[in-house]
Design an enzyme around this catalytic site. Structure first.
Site, short mmCIF file in Angstrom:
data_model
loop_
_atom_site.label_atom_id
_atom_site.label_comp_id
_atom_site.label_asym_id
_atom_site.label_seq_id
_atom_site.Cartn_x
_atom_site.Cartn_y
_atom_site.Cartn_z
N LYS A 149 146.42 63.78 -15.01
CA LYS A 149 146.43 65.09 -14.36
C LYS A 149 147.80 65.34 -13.76
CE LYS A 149 144.21 68.79 -14.05
NZ LYS A 149 143.88 69.46 -15.28
N SER A 207 142.07 72.61 -19.38
CA SER A 207 141.44 72.40 -18.07
C SER A 207 140.38 73.48 -17.84
CB SER A 207 142.51 72.39 -16.97
OG SER A 207 142.08 71.56 -15.90
#
Length: 581
Positions: free
Chosen positions: A189, A380
């Site tokens: 991330k 995402s």
């Protein structure tokens, strides 16, 4: 009484004058529209220049007032552009297409879709040729599909492979005492990595290298097929910058000739046996050629979700659950709509808004097939709203995945200390709280981390259920990792490769309909006040003023900081800036 009569008369006179002024603009608009009517004449060559922004969806305001005051934005819709090229294939007045676009203001997935459509146009028997004084890399990728590619004698081709640059702020934070407090789940991330370190992690370098190589592989493969140059030779050309001048570009078969623009136009004349009419593809679209005419009562709804995901209504630049869910509900309740295609072009954003859109898709899927078409990005939160579709279709160069979650808060405790500022808090209870002027305490961190973990688990579960995978299988390819569309097929996040037209056809097949028309959603209704903000006669917008002051490169950092400011709640999104060059 006389005063009141005069006041009423003045007010009435003002509104009458305003109405007459409005009618005057409408009248002038009608006259301008009639004078500027575009006609497609025989022996026309379409000119393709993609220097203006290409959006997946660019609804037009055709009202006379908007036309006269130039209140419409300068951009082109991808689907309308593809439809125009499709219509040109069978238009007897269109002889061919001339590509003259030094820069292509579109993403790689969009560019690849346009290139595929140009290839189909060429295969219909009509010509596609290209000329430029200079080719940017994306422009050359697009132009390489042409029968012949020409370059100015002092021109060059920027053909060097793909790269991206990420800014890291850790030393800046330490130096000035402003830092970002970060809570995340997912080792890949990297959206928050620049605030935690001053160099790229191995995990981030691994994923970035992987998807760049995948996208570059598509570019090289397509150019290799069109130019009949081996992929290994193309990589050598890129490594050694062998397109850096016209002579080298010609020697290595990147182009078919070194000529000036006037000589290029003479070649166009020879292709059509005499004088020809040049018409921009934008003007061609204005004649109605940006639509495929069908008269079937059955419809496939195409809902465009483009931009970052925010909690709220949304607009043409930002995805909000308000507009998207209204569009899904309208399509679901419209008996003429037999299937829905959700076109996603988003790097993600608000996890809460993503969940709300996911739920509306779940309700819609129970009644009608829902097929997702992925554009440049569907990552995402962009993947969150796609994961439960009946089918998912992506371009090979789409950037997707990034299944991970983070929370981030600014903290100025150190800066405040340097400035001699001390913040004192008074509270009635002991619940976890946060102040930008105090370090994040363990209690607040713990409850926020719980929130991040809960949303990550929900995200992975949504994907697992939507893709018929186990939680463990999804978690193994999640952790915030970014994949290209081609890679995503291999790991099970995408069903197959293709463009928007493939998704529409798939949706029709799932709905068992042979003929259908397209209905685009959502509709964006602007009032006069918001239209006037776009007017060149109005005061320049804040962004235009900033751009004028700091230039194009400075705008990248400005946009990054602006997006940071807009973040609210826990986020499911990609790195802030992935600018592939």
């Amino acid at each position: 009484m006389k005063f009141l009569r005069n006041l009423v008369a003045s007010i009435l006179g003002f509104f009458i004058a305003l109405f007459l002024l409005f009618m005057f603009f409408v009248f002038i608009g009608a006259l301008v529209g009639s004078d500027d009517e575009v006609r497609v004449k025989p022996k026309t060559v379409l000119s393709l220049d993609l220097s203006m922004p290409v959006k997946d969806y660019a609804p037009k305001d055709n009202s006379p007032l908007a036309t006269v005051l130039e209140l419409t934005e300068s951009n082109v819709g991808l689907n309308a552009l593809l439809n125009a090229i499709e219509n040109a294939k069978t238009d007897a007045n269109i002889e061919g297409i001339s590509i003259q676009s030094t820069f292509v203001n579109a993403g790689f997935a969009q560019t690849q879709a346009i290139r595929k459509k140009l290839k189909e146009f060429k295969e219909s028997g009509k010509f596609v040729v290209a000329y430029n004084d200079f080719y940017s890399q994306k422009s050359y990728y697009l132009s390489s599909v042409a029968d012949s590619v020409f370059l100015n004698p002092v021109g060059a081709i920027d053909f060097k492979g793909l790269s991206t640059e990420i800014l890291y702020y850790k030393d800046f934070e330490d130096a000035y005492g402003v830092q970002m407090e970060v809570i995340r789940h997912g080792k890949y991330k990297s959206a928050v990595e620049p605030f935690l370190s001053n160099e790229m992690s191995e995990a981030n370098r691994e994923q970035t290298t992987s998807f760049l190589k995948s996208i570059w592989g598509e570019v090289v493969s397509d150019i290799s097929t069109s130019r009949k140059i081996s992929e290994s030779k193309l990589n050598t050309i890129a490594n050694d910058a062998l397109g850096r001048n016209a002579t080298l570009a010609n020697e290595h078969q990147l182009i078919d000739g070194i000529i000036y623009e006037d000589e290029y136009k003479k070649r166009l004349k020879s292709r059509v046996d005499g004088d020809y009419e040049s018409l921009s593809i934008i003007d061609y679209m204005s004649t109605g050629k940006g639509r495929i005419a069908t008269f079937s009562p059955d419809k496939v709804a195409v809902i465009f979700a483009q931009g970052s995901i925010i909690y709220g209504e949304g607009n043409e630049q930002m995805i909000g659950q308000g507009l998207i869910n209204k569009a899904l509900k309208k399509a679901r309740e419209n008996k003429k709509v037999k299937a829905v295609v959700l076109r996603v072009n988003s790097p993600g954003g608000s996890a809460l808004a993503s969940e709300l859109i996911w739920r509306e898709i779940e309700l819609t899927k129970k009644e009608k097939p829902v097929v997702v078409s992925m554009g440049n990005y569907a990552a995402s939160g962009g993947y969150y709203i796609a994961c439960n579709a009946s089918k998912i279709i992506a371009e090979p160069t789409t950037i997707t995945g990034s299944i991970g979650v983070f929370g981030m808060l600014p903290n100025m405790h150190k800066l405040a200390g340097k400035l001699g500022i001390n913040a004192e808090q008074v509270s009635t209870n002991t619940s976890p709280s946060y102040s930008v002027f105090e370090p994040m305490d363990e209690k607040f961190y713990k409850v926020t981390q719980e929130g991040v973990e809960q949303i990550y688990e929900t995200f992975v579960t949504r994907v697992a259920n939507g893709r018929n995978m186990t939680y463990k299988e999804v978690d193994a390819i999640a952790q915030g990792r970014v994949w290209s569309g081609k890679e995503a097929v291999a790991v099970g996040l995408v069903d197959r490769l293709g463009g928007l037209s493939d998704a529409i056809q798939t949706a029709a097949e799932l709905a068992n309909i042979d003929t259908y028309s397209i209905r685009n959603y959502p509709s964006y209704d602007r009032d006069l006040k918001s239209k006037l903000k776009l007017s060149p006669f109005a005061k320049a917008s804040q962004e235009e003023a900033v751009k004028e002051l700091i230039g194009e490169e400075g705008m990248v950092l400005y946009q990054t900081l602006k997006e940071m400011k807009a973040l609210k709640g826990i986020q499911a999104r990609m790195p802030f800036v992935i600018d592939i060059k």
